[in-house]
Design a protein around this motif. Structure first.
Motif, short mmCIF file in Angstrom:
data_model
loop_
_atom_site.label_atom_id
_atom_site.label_comp_id
_atom_site.label_asym_id
_atom_site.label_seq_id
_atom_site.Cartn_x
_atom_site.Cartn_y
_atom_site.Cartn_z
N HIS A 73 12.80 1.74 6.96
CA HIS A 73 11.13 1.89 7.65
C HIS A 73 10.33 0.85 6.89
CE1 HIS A 73 7.50 3.16 9.82
NE2 HIS A 73 7.27 3.67 8.49
N GLY A 86 0.83 -1.18 -0.15
CA GLY A 86 0.01 -0.02 0.10
C GLY A 86 0.81 1.37 -0.06
N THR A 87 2.19 1.27 -0.46
CA THR A 87 2.99 2.44 -0.75
C THR A 87 3.63 2.72 0.42
OG1 THR A 87 1.52 4.26 -0.36
CG2 THR A 87 1.53 3.50 -2.57
N SER A 88 3.41 1.74 1.75
CA SER A 88 4.07 2.12 2.97
C SER A 88 5.59 1.88 2.97
CB SER A 88 3.28 1.10 4.01
OG SER A 88 3.75 -0.30 3.67
N GLY A 89 6.27 2.35 3.85
CA GLY A 89 7.57 2.24 3.94
C GLY A 89 8.48 3.34 3.42
N ASN A 90 9.51 3.73 3.94
CA ASN A 90 10.52 4.72 3.30
C ASN A 90 11.93 4.53 3.73
OD1 ASN A 90 10.14 6.06 6.30
ND2 ASN A 90 8.30 6.49 5.65
N LYS A 95 6.68 1.65 -4.04
CA LYS A 95 8.21 1.36 -3.76
C LYS A 95 8.66 0.02 -4.25
CE LYS A 95 7.65 4.56 -0.50
NZ LYS A 95 6.48 5.28 0.38
N HIS A 144 6.40 -1.61 7.03
CA HIS A 144 5.08 -1.93 7.73
C HIS A 144 5.08 -3.31 7.51
CE1 HIS A 144 3.14 2.17 7.39
NE2 HIS A 144 4.40 2.23 7.51
N SER A 195 9.52 11.85 1.81
CA SER A 195 8.88 10.92 2.61
C SER A 195 8.15 11.71 3.74
CB SER A 195 9.57 9.83 3.48
OG SER A 195 9.01 9.23 4.48
N ALA A 196 6.76 11.26 4.13
CA ALA A 196 6.21 12.10 5.22
C ALA A 196 6.80 12.06 6.49
CB ALA A 196 4.73 11.62 5.50
N GLU A 197 7.75 10.82 6.51
CA GLU A 197 8.67 10.32 7.76
C GLU A 197 10.08 10.76 7.82
OE1 GLU A 197 6.82 6.44 7.89
OE2 GLU A 197 5.00 7.42 8.54
N HIS A 229 1.98 0.57 13.46
CA HIS A 229 2.34 1.19 12.17
C HIS A 229 3.58 0.62 11.54
CE1 HIS A 229 4.15 5.45 10.75
NE2 HIS A 229 4.46 4.40 9.77
N ALA A 270 10.81 9.37 -2.12
CA ALA A 270 9.96 10.29 -2.36
C ALA A 270 8.36 9.61 -1.86
CB ALA A 270 9.65 10.71 -3.77
N SER A 271 7.62 10.58 -1.27
CA SER A 271 6.40 10.39 -0.70
C SER A 271 5.56 9.77 -1.54
CB SER A 271 5.71 11.56 0.21
OG SER A 271 4.74 11.39 0.90
N GLY A 272 4.94 8.63 -0.89
CA GLY A 272 3.42 8.18 -1.85
C GLY A 272 3.70 7.29 -2.87
C1 LIG Z 1 0.28 4.71 2.73
S1 LIG Z 1 0.15 4.29 4.59
C2 LIG Z 1 1.90 4.63 5.15
C3 LIG Z 1 2.30 6.08 5.30
O1 LIG Z 1 1.21 6.78 6.16
C4 LIG Z 1 3.59 6.05 5.92
O2 LIG Z 1 3.55 5.49 7.34
C5 LIG Z 1 4.44 5.47 5.21
O3 LIG Z 1 5.34 4.69 5.70
C6 LIG Z 1 5.05 5.86 3.84
O4 LIG Z 1 5.09 7.31 3.81
P1 LIG Z 1 5.88 7.97 2.65
O5 LIG Z 1 5.23 9.31 2.71
O6 LIG Z 1 5.52 7.38 1.27
O7 LIG Z 1 7.19 7.68 3.14
#
Ligand SMILES: CSC[C@@H](O)[C@@H](O)C(=O)COP(=O)(O)O
Ligand SMILES: [Zn+2]
Length: 203
Positions: free
Chosen positions: A97, A26-30, A51, A99, A77-79, A170, A46-48
Motif C-alpha cells: 500500500h 510522510g510515513t505513509s504506506g504499509n 519507511k 500513497h 500498521s493502522a491499515e 488516500h 509497524a505503524s508510523g
Molecule cells: C501518516 S499518513 C498515512 C496513514 O494515515 C496511513 O494511511 C498509512 O498509509 C500509514 O499508516 P501506518 O499505520 O504507518 O501503516
C-alpha cells in the motif's frame, strides 16, 4: 524460523526499493508478506515508522485478526485489516500500500465513477491481461476513517489472487502471489496513472 527470516528480508528489500522511488512520503504506506497459511501469519510494517529507514523494528508478525502474535511494543500498521482481508480471501503472498500524488489525483478525478479503466495499454499485461481488447478496471473506494468500514468496502473488491484497489484521496493497495508480483503490479499501476495524467494534461 528460516522462513520468517527469508520473508523479513524479502519485504525489507521491497521496502528499500519503494523508498528509493520516494513512495513513502510522510510515513505513509504499509507493506505485508505472508509467512504461513495455517495458522495465518504475516509480517506487516509497524505503524508510523519512517519507511525509508531499514531497522530491526520495521515489521511485526500478526494473525488473521491483525493482532501481534509475539510480545512487542510495536503497533501493527493502522491499515492491517486491509492486508488481513487479502490473506483471508485469497492465496496472495504479498500486499503493498502506497500513497503517491499520481494515485491520489487519479482517484479524485475518477472517484465519482467508482473505477478507472485501462484498455489498449501494454502494461495491463502485468495483470495477466494479454488479449488485444482486454480491459483493466481498478475500483476506487471511499476513504472511510473508520478502518473496519474501510476494510469491509475494500474486501468487497477482492475477487482474485492478484488485484489493485484505489482508495480515494488516500492511496492504492495491490496484492499478488509473492513480493515480485505485488511490486510488478504496483509499478504497472503507477505507470498507468502517470500516463493518464500526462495524457489529460495535453488534451
Ligand atoms: C501518516 S499518513 C498515512 C496513514 O494515515 C496511513 O494511511 C498509512 O498509509 C500509514 O499508516 P501506518 O499505520 O504507518 O501503516
Ligand atoms: Zn495509507
Amino acid at each position: 524460523m528460516i522462513a520468517l527470516q527469508n520473508k523479513w528480508k524479502e519485504l525489507a528489500d521491497i521496502k528499500d526499493e519503494l523508498a528509493a522511488r520516494d513512495w513513502f512520503m510522510g510515513t505513509s504506506g504499509n507493506l505485508a508478506i505472508k509467512v504461513s497459511d495455517d495458522p495465518l501469519r504475516f509480517l506487516v510494517t509497524a505503524s508510523g515508522k519512517d519507511k525509508k529507514k531499514r531497522t530491526m523494528e520495521d515489521f511485526l508478525l500478526v494473525n488473521a485478526n491483525a493482532d501481534p502474535v509475539e510480545e512487542t511494543d510495536l503497533k501493527p500498521s493502522a491499515e492491517t485489516l486491509l492486508h488481513c482481508a487479502i490473506y483471508n480471501k485469497t492465496s496472495a503472498g504479498c500486499s503493498l500500500h502506497i500513497h503517491t500524488v499520481a494515485n491520489n489525483v487519479i482517484s479524485e478525478i475518477y472517484g465519482n465513477e467508482g473505477k478507472i479503466d485501462f484498455q489498449g495499454q501494454e502494461l495491463i499485461k502485468a495483470f495477466g491481461l494479454w488479449d488485444e481488447d482486454a480491459l483493466l478496471s481498478i475500483p476506487i473506494i471511499t476513504n472511510h476513517a473508520h478502518i473496519p468500514s474501510l476494510a469491509e468496502e475494500f474486501s468487497s473488491h477482492i475477487h482474485a489472487d492478484k488485484g489493485a484497489v484505489l482508495i480515494r484521496n488516500h492511496g492504492i493497495t495491490v496484492w499478488g502471489k509473492d513480493g515480485f508480483e505485488a511490486k510488478k503490479l504496483l509499478e504497472a499501476c503507477e505507470f498507468l496513472f502517470q500516463y493518464q495524467l500526462a495524457l489529460l494534461q495535453i488534451k
